[in-house]
Design a protein around this motif. Sequence first.
Motif, short mmCIF file in Angstrom:
data_model
loop_
_atom_site.label_atom_id
_atom_site.label_comp_id
_atom_site.label_asym_id
_atom_site.label_seq_id
_atom_site.Cartn_x
_atom_site.Cartn_y
_atom_site.Cartn_z
N ARG A 128 42.93 19.29 15.15
CA ARG A 128 43.10 17.83 15.17
C ARG A 128 41.71 17.19 15.07
O ARG A 128 40.91 17.31 16.01
CB ARG A 128 43.80 17.38 16.45
N LEU A 129 41.44 16.52 13.95
CA LEU A 129 40.13 15.92 13.74
C LEU A 129 40.26 14.58 13.02
O LEU A 129 41.20 14.36 12.25
CB LEU A 129 39.23 16.84 12.90
N PRO A 130 39.27 13.70 13.21
CA PRO A 130 39.29 12.40 12.55
C PRO A 130 38.57 12.41 11.19
O PRO A 130 37.78 11.52 10.87
CB PRO A 130 38.56 11.50 13.55
N ASP A 194 39.63 8.17 15.10
CA ASP A 194 38.41 8.41 15.85
C ASP A 194 38.63 8.15 17.34
O ASP A 194 38.15 8.91 18.19
CB ASP A 194 37.29 7.51 15.33
N TYR A 197 40.48 11.07 18.83
CA TYR A 197 39.58 12.22 18.95
C TYR A 197 38.66 12.08 20.16
O TYR A 197 38.52 13.00 20.96
CB TYR A 197 38.75 12.36 17.68
N SER A 215 31.63 12.66 16.38
CA SER A 215 32.36 11.51 15.84
C SER A 215 31.63 10.89 14.66
O SER A 215 32.24 10.52 13.65
CB SER A 215 32.58 10.45 16.94
#
Length: 257
Positions: A128-130, A194, A197, A215
Amino acid sequence: MAARLERNGASVRVASRSGPVRFDWADQTTWEPALAGVRAAYLVDSQTADAPAEVRAFTELATRYGVERLVLLSARAWAEMDDRAGLAVEDAVRHAAAALTILRPSWFDQNFSEDEVIGAAIAEGELRLPTGTGREPFIDVEDIAEVAVAALTGDGHAGRIYELSGPKALTWGEATAEIARASGRAIRFTPISDERYRAEMAAAGLPDDHIEITSTLFAHIRHGRGAALSDGVRRVLGREPADFASYARRLAEAVDA
Protein backbone atom coordinates in the motif's frame (compact mmCIF):
# COMPACT_ATOMS: atom_id res chain seq x y z
CA MET A 1 30.48 -5.71 -4.66
CA ALA A 2 33.31 -6.98 -2.44
CA ALA A 3 33.17 -10.36 -4.18
CA ARG A 4 33.37 -8.68 -7.60
CA LEU A 5 36.43 -6.70 -6.52
CA GLU A 6 38.13 -9.80 -5.14
CA ARG A 7 37.47 -11.67 -8.39
CA ASN A 8 39.25 -8.80 -10.15
CA GLY A 9 42.27 -9.35 -7.90
CA ALA A 10 41.70 -6.44 -5.53
CA SER A 11 42.38 -6.62 -1.82
CA VAL A 12 39.11 -5.62 -0.18
CA ARG A 13 38.33 -4.25 3.26
CA VAL A 14 34.64 -4.23 4.14
CA ALA A 15 34.07 -1.75 6.96
CA SER A 16 30.81 -1.43 8.87
CA ARG A 17 29.47 -1.09 12.37
CA SER A 18 29.10 -4.88 12.72
CA GLY A 19 31.76 -6.24 10.36
CA PRO A 20 35.29 -7.48 11.06
CA VAL A 21 36.62 -3.98 10.32
CA ARG A 22 34.53 -1.69 12.48
CA PHE A 23 33.45 1.61 10.94
CA ASP A 24 30.89 3.99 12.34
CA TRP A 25 30.16 7.40 10.82
CA ALA A 26 29.33 8.67 14.32
CA ASP A 27 32.65 7.48 15.80
CA GLN A 28 35.66 9.09 14.16
CA THR A 29 38.06 6.85 16.09
CA THR A 30 37.02 4.04 13.71
CA TRP A 31 37.93 5.96 10.55
CA GLU A 32 41.72 5.82 10.57
CA PRO A 33 42.01 2.02 11.03
CA ALA A 34 39.56 1.56 8.15
CA LEU A 35 41.58 3.86 5.87
CA ALA A 36 45.09 2.52 6.55
CA GLY A 37 46.62 1.32 3.27
CA VAL A 38 43.49 2.06 1.24
CA ARG A 39 43.79 3.55 -2.27
CA ALA A 40 40.12 3.59 -3.31
CA ALA A 41 36.94 3.84 -1.24
CA TYR A 42 33.22 3.36 -1.85
CA LEU A 43 31.11 5.62 0.36
CA VAL A 44 27.54 5.14 1.56
CA ASP A 45 26.63 7.98 3.92
CA SER A 46 24.79 7.70 7.24
CA GLN A 47 21.58 9.26 5.84
CA THR A 48 21.32 11.47 8.89
CA ALA A 49 21.35 15.24 9.27
CA ASP A 50 25.05 14.93 10.14
CA ALA A 51 25.94 13.11 6.91
CA PRO A 52 27.37 16.10 4.97
CA ALA A 53 29.72 17.07 7.80
CA GLU A 54 30.73 13.44 8.35
CA VAL A 55 31.51 12.87 4.68
CA ARG A 56 33.48 16.11 4.39
CA ALA A 57 35.61 15.22 7.42
CA PHE A 58 36.11 11.67 6.19
CA THR A 59 37.22 12.70 2.70
CA GLU A 60 39.70 15.17 4.19
CA LEU A 61 41.13 12.34 6.28
CA ALA A 62 41.12 10.01 3.28
CA THR A 63 43.18 12.53 1.33
CA ARG A 64 45.78 12.62 4.12
CA TYR A 65 45.92 8.83 4.03
CA GLY A 66 46.61 8.80 0.29
CA VAL A 67 43.25 7.59 -0.99
CA GLU A 68 43.30 8.19 -4.75
CA ARG A 69 39.74 7.34 -5.78
CA LEU A 70 36.36 7.88 -4.15
CA VAL A 71 33.01 6.56 -5.37
CA LEU A 72 29.95 8.02 -3.65
CA LEU A 73 26.51 6.43 -3.69
CA SER A 74 23.94 9.20 -4.01
CA ALA A 75 20.39 9.05 -5.45
CA ARG A 76 18.86 10.18 -8.73
CA ALA A 77 15.76 11.53 -7.01
CA TRP A 78 17.71 14.23 -5.16
CA ALA A 79 18.89 15.70 -8.45
CA GLU A 80 15.46 15.31 -10.09
CA MET A 81 13.86 17.26 -7.25
CA ASP A 82 16.81 19.67 -6.88
CA ASP A 83 16.70 18.74 -3.21
CA ARG A 84 19.58 20.67 -1.69
CA ALA A 85 19.45 18.71 1.54
CA GLY A 86 19.60 15.45 -0.39
CA LEU A 87 22.47 16.74 -2.55
CA ALA A 88 24.40 18.13 0.41
CA VAL A 89 26.50 14.98 0.73
CA GLU A 90 27.55 15.30 -2.92
CA ASP A 91 28.49 18.92 -2.26
CA ALA A 92 30.49 17.88 0.80
CA VAL A 93 32.66 15.42 -1.11
CA ARG A 94 33.34 17.52 -4.22
CA HIS A 95 36.30 19.25 -2.58
CA ALA A 96 38.17 15.94 -2.25
CA ALA A 97 41.65 15.76 -3.76
CA ALA A 98 40.99 12.16 -4.75
CA ALA A 99 39.40 11.35 -8.11
CA LEU A 100 35.65 11.38 -7.47
CA THR A 101 32.81 9.50 -9.14
CA ILE A 102 29.19 9.97 -8.09
CA LEU A 103 26.54 7.30 -8.67
CA ARG A 104 22.90 8.39 -8.76
CA PRO A 105 20.68 5.31 -9.03
CA SER A 106 16.91 5.14 -9.24
CA TRP A 107 14.95 3.03 -6.71
CA PHE A 108 16.44 -0.44 -6.21
CA ASP A 109 14.69 -3.63 -7.35
CA GLN A 110 15.78 -5.03 -4.01
CA ASN A 111 13.62 -2.54 -2.10
CA PHE A 112 10.79 -4.99 -2.77
CA SER A 113 12.52 -7.64 -0.67
CA GLU A 114 15.03 -5.90 1.58
CA ASP A 115 13.38 -2.63 2.62
CA GLU A 116 11.92 -3.18 6.07
CA VAL A 117 8.49 -1.74 5.28
CA ILE A 118 8.09 -2.60 1.59
CA GLY A 119 9.62 -6.07 1.92
CA ALA A 120 7.34 -6.92 4.83
CA ALA A 121 4.29 -5.75 2.87
CA ILE A 122 5.24 -7.91 -0.12
CA ALA A 123 5.74 -10.89 2.17
CA GLU A 124 2.29 -10.30 3.69
CA GLY A 125 0.63 -10.06 0.26
CA GLU A 126 -0.35 -6.38 -0.05
CA LEU A 127 1.73 -3.31 -0.79
CA ARG A 128 0.00 0.00 0.00
CA LEU A 129 1.73 3.16 -1.23
CA PRO A 130 0.81 6.68 -2.37
CA THR A 131 2.57 6.32 -5.75
CA GLY A 132 -0.61 6.19 -7.85
CA THR A 133 0.16 5.30 -11.47
CA GLY A 134 3.56 7.02 -11.39
CA ARG A 135 6.42 5.09 -12.94
CA GLU A 136 9.94 4.35 -11.75
CA PRO A 137 12.75 2.60 -13.70
CA PHE A 138 13.86 0.33 -10.85
CA ILE A 139 17.49 -0.80 -11.01
CA ASP A 140 19.12 -4.01 -9.84
CA VAL A 141 21.76 -3.39 -7.17
CA GLU A 142 24.02 -5.87 -8.97
CA ASP A 143 24.26 -3.37 -11.84
CA ILE A 144 25.10 -0.59 -9.37
CA ALA A 145 27.81 -2.80 -7.88
CA GLU A 146 29.32 -3.52 -11.29
CA VAL A 147 29.41 0.18 -12.15
CA ALA A 148 30.99 0.95 -8.76
CA VAL A 149 33.69 -1.67 -9.33
CA ALA A 150 34.48 -0.15 -12.72
CA ALA A 151 34.79 3.31 -11.17
CA LEU A 152 36.95 2.05 -8.29
CA THR A 153 39.36 0.10 -10.47
CA GLY A 154 39.26 1.52 -14.00
CA ASP A 155 40.28 4.72 -15.71
CA GLY A 156 38.09 7.39 -17.23
CA HIS A 157 35.58 7.81 -14.40
CA ALA A 158 37.09 10.69 -12.43
CA GLY A 159 34.79 13.69 -12.27
CA ARG A 160 31.84 11.74 -13.68
CA ILE A 161 28.28 11.61 -12.40
CA TYR A 162 26.49 8.46 -13.55
CA GLU A 163 22.71 8.39 -13.36
CA LEU A 164 21.66 4.75 -13.23
CA SER A 165 18.28 3.18 -13.95
CA GLY A 166 16.74 -0.02 -15.18
CA PRO A 167 15.68 -0.44 -18.83
CA LYS A 168 11.95 0.19 -18.32
CA ALA A 169 9.81 2.43 -16.11
CA LEU A 170 7.14 0.48 -14.23
CA THR A 171 4.33 1.50 -11.95
CA TRP A 172 4.60 0.05 -8.46
CA GLY A 173 1.53 -2.00 -9.30
CA GLU A 174 3.22 -3.47 -12.38
CA ALA A 175 6.35 -4.28 -10.40
CA THR A 176 4.28 -5.95 -7.66
CA ALA A 177 2.42 -7.97 -10.29
CA GLU A 178 5.76 -9.11 -11.75
CA ILE A 179 6.80 -10.45 -8.36
CA ALA A 180 3.42 -12.16 -7.96
CA ARG A 181 3.77 -13.87 -11.38
CA ALA A 182 7.30 -15.05 -10.69
CA SER A 183 6.45 -16.37 -7.23
CA GLY A 184 3.01 -17.79 -7.98
CA ARG A 185 1.69 -15.93 -4.93
CA ALA A 186 -1.28 -13.62 -4.61
CA ILE A 187 0.31 -10.21 -4.02
CA ARG A 188 -1.59 -7.03 -4.74
CA PHE A 189 -0.76 -3.37 -4.93
CA THR A 190 -3.22 -0.88 -3.44
CA PRO A 191 -2.76 2.81 -4.24
CA ILE A 192 -3.57 5.00 -1.26
CA SER A 193 -3.54 8.72 -0.54
CA ASP A 194 -0.59 10.48 0.98
CA GLU A 195 -2.67 11.20 4.06
CA ARG A 196 -3.57 7.52 4.47
CA TYR A 197 0.06 6.49 3.99
CA ARG A 198 1.27 8.93 6.64
CA ALA A 199 -1.40 7.74 9.08
CA GLU A 200 -0.61 4.06 8.52
CA MET A 201 3.14 4.56 8.89
CA ALA A 202 2.65 6.61 12.06
CA ALA A 203 0.42 3.88 13.47
CA ALA A 204 3.14 1.35 12.64
CA GLY A 205 5.60 3.37 14.72
CA LEU A 206 7.84 4.76 11.98
CA PRO A 207 9.66 7.97 12.92
CA ASP A 208 8.37 11.26 11.58
CA ASP A 209 11.51 12.03 9.57
CA HIS A 210 11.30 8.69 7.75
CA ILE A 211 7.63 9.27 6.93
CA GLU A 212 8.37 12.78 5.66
CA ILE A 213 11.22 11.67 3.39
CA THR A 214 9.37 8.70 1.91
CA SER A 215 6.19 10.74 1.41
CA THR A 216 8.18 13.30 -0.55
CA LEU A 217 9.82 10.64 -2.68
CA PHE A 218 6.53 8.88 -3.38
CA ALA A 219 4.90 12.18 -4.35
CA HIS A 220 7.74 12.73 -6.82
CA ILE A 221 6.90 9.39 -8.42
CA ARG A 222 3.13 9.91 -8.22
CA HIS A 223 3.45 13.13 -10.19
CA GLY A 224 5.36 11.36 -12.97
CA ARG A 225 8.69 13.05 -12.35
CA GLY A 226 10.86 9.97 -11.89
CA ALA A 227 9.99 7.93 -14.98
CA ALA A 228 12.86 8.93 -17.29
CA LEU A 229 15.42 6.29 -18.20
CA SER A 230 19.13 6.90 -17.56
CA ASP A 231 22.03 5.61 -19.64
CA GLY A 232 24.70 5.29 -16.95
CA VAL A 233 24.86 1.49 -16.98
CA ARG A 234 25.29 1.42 -20.74
CA ARG A 235 27.91 4.18 -20.66
CA VAL A 236 30.05 2.39 -18.08
CA LEU A 237 29.47 -1.28 -18.83
CA GLY A 238 28.60 -1.23 -22.52
CA ARG A 239 25.40 -3.20 -22.02
CA GLU A 240 21.79 -2.67 -21.06
CA PRO A 241 20.81 -2.90 -17.38
CA ALA A 242 19.01 -5.99 -16.09
CA ASP A 243 15.23 -5.86 -16.27
CA PHE A 244 12.91 -6.13 -13.29
CA ALA A 245 11.58 -9.53 -14.37
CA SER A 246 15.00 -11.11 -13.89
CA TYR A 247 15.11 -9.80 -10.32
CA ALA A 248 11.58 -11.11 -9.67
CA ARG A 249 12.61 -14.57 -10.88
CA ARG A 250 15.72 -14.59 -8.68
CA LEU A 251 13.63 -13.49 -5.70
CA ALA A 252 11.16 -16.31 -6.30
CA GLU A 253 13.98 -18.84 -6.61
CA ALA A 254 15.58 -17.61 -3.38
CA VAL A 255 12.30 -17.92 -1.49
CA ASP A 256 11.75 -21.46 -2.83
CA ALA A 257 15.31 -22.61 -2.11
